[in-house]
Scaffold this motif. Structure first.
Motif: not given
Ligand SMILES: NC(=O)c1ccc[n+]([C@@H]2O[C@H](COP(=O)([O-])OP(=O)(O)OC[C@H]3O[C@@H](n4cnc5c(N)ncnc54)[C@H](O)[C@@H]3O)[C@@H](O)[C@H]2O)c1
Length: 327
Positions: A33, A31, A49-50, A148, A173, A326, A176, A71, A144, A11-12
């Motif tokens: 996916r 990523d 896969d990290l 962090k 953030p 989140g 988001v 991220l 969670y 998403r971010l």
């Molecule tokens: N969305 C929010 O409101 C929000 C708020 C605060 C913090 N965050 C942080 O910001 C970051 C991004 O959030 P987001 O909303 O885009 O989340 P998201 O779930 O949309 O994206 C996270 C991505 O990480 C990838 N991922 C997960 N495990 C993985 C692995 N083992 N190897 C490779 N890729 C992997 C997923 O496939 C996914 O595309 C995250 O760290 C989240 O904790 C998000």
């Protein structure tokens, strides 16, 4: 700059990848996916896969990024068993940072979360003061938020180990909102922007915070530009300049978060409960987008999700039912 963005399909991440590529950086998204739809953001996209430390080291060695923007995570509290969230979030952070440094990167930016502060705790929570800032004590109450806090510590470890040769920071953030979500696609918790505005209890879970994904991407871009001159090993809150509420902030706080009301009495008008003054002071970043401007034409309800999010939405709804927010 050659930049590796983990979680670039998220998403971010989608806004971060597109924003950095548009700004002229050579971006590779890493990523698990694929990005939804054909990638047309000017970046390279790798599936990895990290959690696999060896594969992560090998991939970073080939890419030789100058900067890591990390991220990737399980981004929704309670969306998986607690031990899985802890294990994955902390291990992929360690692997990505370790691999980036071994490959020669000298800029590391890690996505943390304002949930480290502890709001939403089942036994109650009240702030030391409002608006919240980076100096406020943290009190993580679930895997969670604790992951962090650990991820922020990994960033500080880098500074202790490498000194100022490596520039490192964490950012928190707020909730988001991706561009398509203003138009009606479900937000992280499964409901739409319109529903979140209509029912203040939904936004109360994150203390009415939010940030447009493109503004958060702008923060990432700004940090990469400014990090050499800015103080090292810092944490930054990254949120909008107003609260996610049509009513004045102090009024909705009094109604939906009564324990916070005495602290919010001095919050003026529609000001947020989260201060982004540090990011402006140290980096010259400020948010540009507000929910009012983004919904001015009226948010469309029920817009289709990007393909790859289809199976994520039910998980997020379950997490929402358990109080997992989140942001
Ligand atoms: N969305 C929010 O409101 C929000 C708020 C605060 C913090 N965050 C942080 O910001 C970051 C991004 O959030 P987001 O909303 O885009 O989340 P998201 O779930 O949309 O994206 C996270 C991505 O990480 C990838 N991922 C997960 N495990 C993985 C692995 N083992 N190897 C490779 N890729 C992997 C997923 O496939 C996914 O595309 C995250 O760290 C989240 O904790 C998000």
């Amino acid at each position: 700059m050659r930049v590796a963005v983990t979680g670039g399909a998220g998403r971010l991440g989608r806004s971060v990848v597109a924003g950095l590529a548009a700004a002229g950086h050579e971006v590779t998204s890493l990523d698990l996916r694929p990005v939804p739809g054909p990638p047309d953001d000017g970046a390279a996209h790798l599936r990895i896969d990290l959690a696999d430390a060896v594969a992560t080291r090998a991939t970073f060695a080939t890419l030789a990024p100058q900067a890591l923007v990390h991220l990737a995570a399980i981004a929704v509290p309670f969306s998986r068993p607690e031990h899985e969230i802890w294990d994955l979030n902390t291990s992929v952070t360690f692997h990505a940072v370790d691999a980036a440094l071994a490959a020669g990167a000298d800029h590391v930016l890690i996505a943390s979360s304002p949930t480290v502060l502890g709001y939403g705790a089942p036994l109650g929570w009240s702030p030391s003061y409002l608006p919240l800032d980076e100096a406020h004590p943290i009190a993580p109450w679930n895997a969670y938020a604790l992951s962090k806090a650990a991820m922020e510590s990994i960033g500080r470890m880098v500074a202790t180990q490498r000194g100022d040769d490596v520039r490192v920071a964490s950012f928190r953030p707020c909730y988001v909102i991706a561009p398509e979500e203003w138009a009606g696609a479900p937000t992280q918790q499964g409901h739409t922007v319109a529903q979140r505005l209509a029912d203040p209890a939904l936004a109360a879970a994150s203390l009415f915070n939010y940030v447009d994904a493109r503004d958060a991407a702008g923060f990432v871009e700004r940090w990469l530009e400014a990090a050499r001159e800015a103080p090292n090993a810092q944490t930054y809150l990254v949120g909008a300049a107003d609260a996610f509420s049509a009513r004045p902030t102090a009024d909705v706080v009094a109604e939906h978060l009564p324990a916070l009301a005495p602290f919010a009495a001095g919050v003026a008008g529609h000001d947020p409960l989260f201060s982004v003054a540090k990011a402006e002071r140290e980096l010259g970043w400020r948010p540009e987008r507000t929910w009012r401007a983004e919904t001015a034409g009226g948010p469309a309800r029920g817009a289709a999700l990007p393909d790859d999010d289809d199976d994520a939405a039910p998980v997020e709804r379950v997490a929402a039912a358990r109080g997992g927010e989140g942001a």
